[in-house]
Design a protein around this motif. Structure first.
Motif, mmCIF file in Angstrom:
data_model
loop_
_atom_site.group_PDB
_atom_site.id
_atom_site.type_symbol
_atom_site.label_atom_id
_atom_site.label_comp_id
_atom_site.label_asym_id
_atom_site.label_seq_id
_atom_site.Cartn_x
_atom_site.Cartn_y
_atom_site.Cartn_z
ATOM 1 N N GLU A 54 30.677 -2.626 32.339
ATOM 2 C CA GLU A 54 30.333 -1.699 31.257
ATOM 3 C C GLU A 54 29.342 -0.634 31.712
ATOM 4 N N HIS A 55 28.387 -1.007 32.562
ATOM 5 C CA HIS A 55 27.293 -0.101 32.913
ATOM 6 C C HIS A 55 27.332 0.273 34.396
ATOM 7 N N PRO A 56 26.982 1.511 34.724
ATOM 8 C CA PRO A 56 27.104 2.002 36.110
ATOM 9 C C PRO A 56 25.963 1.546 37.016
ATOM 10 N N PHE A 211 41.238 -3.845 44.863
ATOM 11 C CA PHE A 211 40.686 -3.687 46.209
ATOM 12 C C PHE A 211 41.474 -2.671 47.038
ATOM 13 N N ARG A 212 42.612 -2.246 46.535
ATOM 14 C CA ARG A 212 43.420 -1.249 47.245
ATOM 15 C C ARG A 212 43.118 0.174 46.778
ATOM 16 N N LEU A 213 42.344 0.312 45.707
ATOM 17 C CA LEU A 213 42.002 1.652 45.228
ATOM 18 C C LEU A 213 41.089 2.329 46.241
ATOM 19 N N ARG A 220 35.825 2.607 39.459
ATOM 20 C CA ARG A 220 34.940 2.571 38.287
ATOM 21 C C ARG A 220 35.732 2.786 37.003
ATOM 22 N N ILE A 221 36.689 3.700 37.034
ATOM 23 C CA ILE A 221 37.521 3.940 35.851
ATOM 24 C C ILE A 221 38.352 2.704 35.525
ATOM 25 N N TYR A 222 38.854 2.033 36.551
ATOM 26 C CA TYR A 222 39.616 0.797 36.307
ATOM 27 C C TYR A 222 38.739 -0.242 35.614
ATOM 28 N N GLU A 223 37.502 -0.410 36.093
ATOM 29 C CA GLU A 223 36.585 -1.370 35.464
ATOM 30 C C GLU A 223 36.427 -1.086 33.974
ATOM 31 N N LEU A 224 36.214 0.186 33.645
ATOM 32 C CA LEU A 224 36.012 0.554 32.253
ATOM 33 C C LEU A 224 37.278 0.332 31.425
ATOM 34 N N ALA A 225 38.425 0.661 31.999
ATOM 35 C CA ALA A 225 39.684 0.430 31.297
ATOM 36 C C ALA A 225 39.903 -1.057 31.048
ATOM 37 N N ARG A 226 39.614 -1.870 32.055
ATOM 38 C CA ARG A 226 39.794 -3.323 31.927
ATOM 39 C C ARG A 226 38.840 -3.881 30.879
ATOM 40 N N LEU A 268 46.835 3.614 38.841
ATOM 41 C CA LEU A 268 45.755 2.736 38.426
ATOM 42 C C LEU A 268 46.355 1.372 38.080
ATOM 43 N N PRO A 269 45.853 0.288 38.671
ATOM 44 C CA PRO A 269 46.413 -1.033 38.356
ATOM 45 C C PRO A 269 46.318 -1.352 36.870
ATOM 46 N N ASP A 270 47.351 -1.971 36.338
ATOM 47 C CA ASP A 270 47.395 -2.527 34.972
ATOM 48 C C ASP A 270 47.489 -1.499 33.839
ATOM 49 N N TYR A 271 47.040 -0.249 34.064
ATOM 50 C CA TYR A 271 46.942 0.698 32.953
ATOM 51 C C TYR A 271 47.563 2.046 33.278
#
Length: 291
Positions: A54-56, A211-213, A220-226, A268-271
């Protein structure tokens, strides 16, 4: 896809077409047909800590020595980099993710756990899609230095406990080397705050393709999307707020270009990622999984 408006310029379309030829995912460096490697992946599900998603907390570029302050709602955080190595990067965070995943695996297997996680460098490099030559062994040691040297002062809440305190991103680390100088075994002691998150199950499963990004911003965008989209149909966010949440130092114009580029590749994985130009919104939706 991109939601188009009448304001879309010819330059935008040209940039999109060019970015379609770019690859955002690096190739898989290790084939799981090898029995030993397949065993590593079979036994480990990748987990990430919800609060750090959630936080950077991590820098998006190496060598960043800027002291950063981030505030959102009642949450505040000050991140102070290591004097020698700079701030811990989002690629360094792979050590965190690996340790969290090992702890969650042990909890699932009802094994005894502690804040100190033991592993081999080889397993870590294979699992996080890194090469296994001496250069990457050395980079792992530097990453540990950055994690230990980066200091966090925050009132972050984990396991329903909120407290103001400071800590390093790892409390301690130890590398055992053979006589030839080859690093073999590692011990990493996680901060109490992170360990409390793990034992309270405040983690989320992430895709191995994380890990392939290649680009730190895309990670970071993936983390937020997840974290925000999860399993719901979609998540919409104003692009300026998304920029703030990523912790990126990009100007808003550069950030828009990065989003358009990510939309064009759709890697982007998953999204799936879409950009609503008219309302300046970024929209994340779950990709359909192939059966």
């Amino acid at each position: 896809m991109i939601y188009k408006t009448n304001n879309t310029t010819q330059h935008d379309y040209g940039a999109i077409q060019k970015n379609k030829r770019k690859k955002y995912l690096s190739p898989k460096k290790h084939k799981q047909t090898d029995f030993f490697i397949a065993d590593i992946f079979k036994s480990l599900t990748f987990q990430d800590d919800i609060a750090s998603m959630e936080h950077p907390l991590f820098a998006l570029k190496a060598g960043d020595r800027t002291v950063r302050e981030y505030k959102h709602n009642n949450f505040s955080i000050v991140i102070s980099p290591s004097v020698q190595y700079g701030m811990a990067t989002i690629h360094d965070k792979d050590i965190w993710i690996y340790c969290i995943s090992k702890l969650m695996q042990a909890i699932y297997e009802e094994a005894e756990i502690s804040r100190t996680v033991h592993f081999t460098i080889y397993d870590y490099l294979i699992t996080t899609n890194r090469s296994i030559n001496g250069h990457y062994y050395d980079l792992t040691k530097i990453a540990l230095e950055r994690l230990a040297g980066t200091r966090i002062t925050t009132n972050i809440e984990t396991a329903k406990t909120r407290e103001a305190h400071g800590f390093g991103l790892v409390d301690a680390w130890r590398v055992v080397e053979e006589k030839d100088g080859r690093m073999v075994r590692v011990s990493v002691t996680l901060p109490d705050w992170l360990y409390r998150s793990v034992t309270a199950n405040q983690v989320l499963t992430i895709s191995p393709d994380y890990f392939r990004l290649r680009k730190p911003l895309d990670r970071r965008i993936y983390e937020l999307a997840r974290k925000h989209c999860g399993s719901q149909k979609e998540w919409k966010i104003n692009i300026e707020l998304l920029l703030k949440k990523t912790g990126s130092s990009q100007k808003i114009r550069e950030f828009r270009r990065s989003i358009k580029s990510l939309v064009a590749t759709n890697e982007l994985p998953d999204y799936n990622v879409a950009y609503d130009l008219e309302n300046d919104l970024v929209i994340f939706t779950q990709k359909q999984k192939l059966v």
